[in-house]
Design an enzyme around this catalytic site. Structure first.
Site, short mmCIF file in Angstrom:
data_model
loop_
_atom_site.label_atom_id
_atom_site.label_comp_id
_atom_site.label_asym_id
_atom_site.label_seq_id
_atom_site.Cartn_x
_atom_site.Cartn_y
_atom_site.Cartn_z
N GLU A 112 1.20 -1.12 -0.16
CA GLU A 112 0.12 0.05 -0.35
C GLU A 112 1.04 0.71 -0.08
O GLU A 112 0.53 1.99 0.62
CB GLU A 112 -0.85 -0.22 1.64
CG GLU A 112 -2.41 -1.09 1.15
CD GLU A 112 -2.59 -1.25 2.33
OE1 GLU A 112 -4.23 -1.47 2.35
OE2 GLU A 112 -2.28 -0.87 3.44
N GLU B 249 -7.28 -7.66 -1.29
CA GLU B 249 -7.47 -7.64 -0.05
C GLU B 249 -9.19 -6.86 -0.41
O GLU B 249 -9.36 -6.06 -0.26
CB GLU B 249 -7.04 -6.22 0.67
CG GLU B 249 -5.21 -6.57 1.48
CD GLU B 249 -4.89 -5.56 2.53
OE1 GLU B 249 -5.96 -4.64 2.33
OE2 GLU B 249 -4.03 -6.03 2.26
#
Length: 657
Positions: A221, A295
């Site tokens: 991320e 995710e």
């Protein structure tokens, strides 16, 4: 009688006397014969194990391409493939339960497990590495392979994951110029040294080397951080240079996709609700590439003082079916959340500081203790219909135990144990936790730090926002109040003579997400003022409360009987008796205020009356048949009993919308 004796390539000749005469020949001939027979045996064994077209071990036969991303889909060794994965973190689950959780993942219809790797556990002290017991990453990956699962590895070094400092070790913050997640030399040198030890643990477990790892993620991320345009290229090179040969991935939410991308890695996306056009947007960033939700958030984490977050199963299934229908691959975060044992929880700090609770139940597909939820059975039904496969029946859930009330029979005050157990650091000015000269120069990572100084009178004590994260304030042993991010001023009553001012500061968890990672030093990070005068001449005690410290408590000090009304900071001790084979249970601390529970010397985690979490998960693997020692460190108001129950309670429910 004439017999024939021969060795391939050496011809043969007649020997009078037949077979028995063979052994009458010289020793050199016998050795030559035996050597030839041994060679034939080795060749025979090799023919059974090896493919002679290139002498490639049979387990590597057909493993040259690996997982590929092309023509809008994944291919595994040239055959169309979709990733149906789930996240399970080995470091949040007792090792004895790894196989159980992975079998449940497989029986849900999934084919891949993903896991992060926490740097701060594997290198807790600079240059000292641990890949044993519950940190045996190789064993976890091999267990996944044994169960029949592929593996996507997410090695960080930053992992977020609601984990202290996003998995980065706190000793990095000893450097006052440290710039985490960047190409700052102090950081890259530390990462390189860590990767030099981590990556060799997994290189041979890659798909092309015969193992189950089919893909490796580059950092994590980074698009939400993105403070160094050269960083992701460095991270990618760090993996490639250490012989990572499988498909590389990145992972970001929608807003971070472009800035978290690195050439040569497939971008994947994270979300809970599928925004219109999100898959099209992902496709525009990398033309004709397969789409993957790295995710898909099956639930959400909880913070102290907030509600227990729950994500509706019907709403989840609606989105999952849309993802599947779009042709994308998917990984469920979390499939099984587990527990933030010890002091390992992270925190968020945007408008206000919020520490994550001990439980990482996450309202996931499996509960914190590994039980099935309605999400499990709905997903199993979906993937059974997609794959047209009758998956093995899910394993039977083991019953939990209710061991009843555990009476706290003995106690000892923190003020009693400090002088003998810990040597204080003496300093003119306050020192933050990470820079304390303890742990062979690595500072203090977790727990509490006690700061003591002498004051001549009373007045207004002001923190100037230099307390990280919460301090109980005492004059001698009298509790005055607490200071934290919002409560920064406290009145100290007047008194005669010089008195000891004590600040017991707790690191409640370092921020794991956002741009404030570099500002996560704990304890007192600057001057504290009394009547506008900065305090000086401190004695500082490091209270990391590691197992050795807990063990020394009852070996060194006489414990007293618990009085009718007990006030912390104090340690309390009781016994949980298990008559038969131990089973999982939950500890409920009703009547206690705030503290930590230790079971047989292991740190179970924090509790706090503000909730939402009201029970702590205690796995059976931490228990033994017979007597089990329970020690509670209570900061303020103590109860008399702890209740062992067979049901968890994680707080009042708030449905995530």
């Amino acid at each position: 009688m004439v017999g024939q004796v021969g060795v391939p390539g050496n011809g043969a000749r007649a020997v009078p006397g037949g077979g028995s005469a063979m052994w009458a020949c010289g020793g050199r001939r016998r050795r030559r014969l035996l050597g030839g027979l041994l060679m034939l045996l080795l060749v025979a064994v090799a023919l059974r194990r090896f493919n002679l077209t290139g002498l490639v071990p049979m387990q590597l036969k057909g493993r040259t391409l690996g997982l590929q991303a092309r023509d809008s889909q994944f291919f595994l060794e040239g055959k169309p493939f979709r990733i149906f994965g789930g996240s399970v973190h080995y470091f949040r689950v007792p090792r004895e339960y790894w196989k159980d959780r992975l079998i449940k993942l497989k029986s849900c219809g999934l084919n891949t497990v993903t896991t992060y790797v926490p740097w701060n556990l594997h290198e807790p002290i600079r240059g000292t590495f641990d890949f044993t017991k519950n940190l045996d990453l190789k064993a976890f990956i091999k267990t996944a392979e044994e169960v029949g699962l592929w593996v996507i590895l997410r090695p960080g070094p930053y992992i977020c994951s609601e984990w202290d400092l996003g998995g980065l070790p706190s000793w990095l913050l000893q450097d006052p110029e440290m710039h985490l997640r960047s190409t700052y030399k102090g950081f890259t040198d530390a990462v390189d040294y860590y990767f030099d030890h981590l990556i060799p643990q997994v290189v041979r477990l890659q798909y092309k080397n015969g193992g189950p790892i089919i893909a490796v993620q580059v950092e994590n991320e980074y698009g939400s951080y993105a403070e160094d345009p050269d960083y992701m290229a460095y991270m990618k090179a760090a993996l490639l240079e250490r012989k990572i040969v499988e498909l590389l991935l990145t992972s970001d939410n929608k807003d971070g996709l472009t800035s978290g991308f690195v050439s040569g890695a497939l971008a994947t996306i994270n979300f809970q609700k599928m925004d219109p056009g999100i898959m099209t947007y992902l496709g525009t960033l990398q033309n004709n590439m397969p789409k993957m939700v790295m995710e898909y958030w099956t639930g959400w984490f909880d913070s102290w003082g907030g509600p227990h977050n729950v994500f509706d199963v019907d709403e989840m299934m609606t989105t999952v079916e849309k993802v599947i229908k779009s042709g994308a691959s998917i990984n469920f975060y979390m499939f099984h959340g587990g527990t933030n044992f010890g002091f390992m929880n992270g925190a968020l700090h945007f408008d206000e500081y919020k520490a994550t609770i001990t439980s990482y139940d996450y309202d996931a597909v499996l509960t914190e203790s590994g039980d099935y939820t309605p999400k499990f059975f709905r997903l199993r039904e979906l993937f059974t219909s997609i794959t047209e496969t009758n998956w093995p029946l899910p394993p039977v859930i083991l019953n939990k135990a209710s061991y009843g009330a555990i009476l706290m029979q003995q106690c000892v005050s923190l003020w009693e144990v400090l002088p003998s157990l810990l040597e204080p650091v003496k300093s003119e000015q306050p020192i933050n936790m990470e820079n304390l000269p303890v742990n062979n120069g690595n500072g203090q990572a977790f727990g509490y730090t006690l700061y003591e100084t002498v004051i001549p009178g009373g007045g207004e004590l002001h923190s100037h926002n230099h307390i990280r994260d919460r301090a109980q304030v005492f004059v001698n042993s009298l509790y005055i109040g607490y200071l934290d991010y919002t409560m920064q001023q406290l009145s100290i009553p007047n008194g005669q003579g010089y008195r000891v001012l004590r600040l017991l500061v707790e690191n409640c968890g370092r921020v794991n997400y956002g741009r404030s990672l570099n500002n996560q030093r704990k304890g007192l990070i600057g001057d504290i003022f009394l009547n506008k005068t900065s305090l000086r001449n401190f004695k500082i005690y490091s209270l990391e409360m590691e197992p050795r410290f807990i063990e020394s408590l009852h070996k060194t000090f006489p414990w007293s009987a618990v009085p009718d009304s007990a006030v912390g900071p104090m340690f309390f001790r009781g016994t949980l008796h298990v008559q038969q084979t131990p089973r999982d249970t939950y500890l409920k601390l009703e009547g206690w205020e705030k503290g930590v529970v230790f079971v047989n010397g292991k740190n179970l985690g924090r509790y706090w009356k503000i909730g939402p979490q009201e029970t702590l998960y205690l796995p059976a693997t931490w228990l033994k048949q017979g007597n089990n020692e329970i020690i509670v460190f209570e900061e303020r108001i103590a109860g008399r009993i702890i209740q062992s129950t067979d049901l968890p309670f994680l707080g009042r429910i708030h449905y995530v919308s």
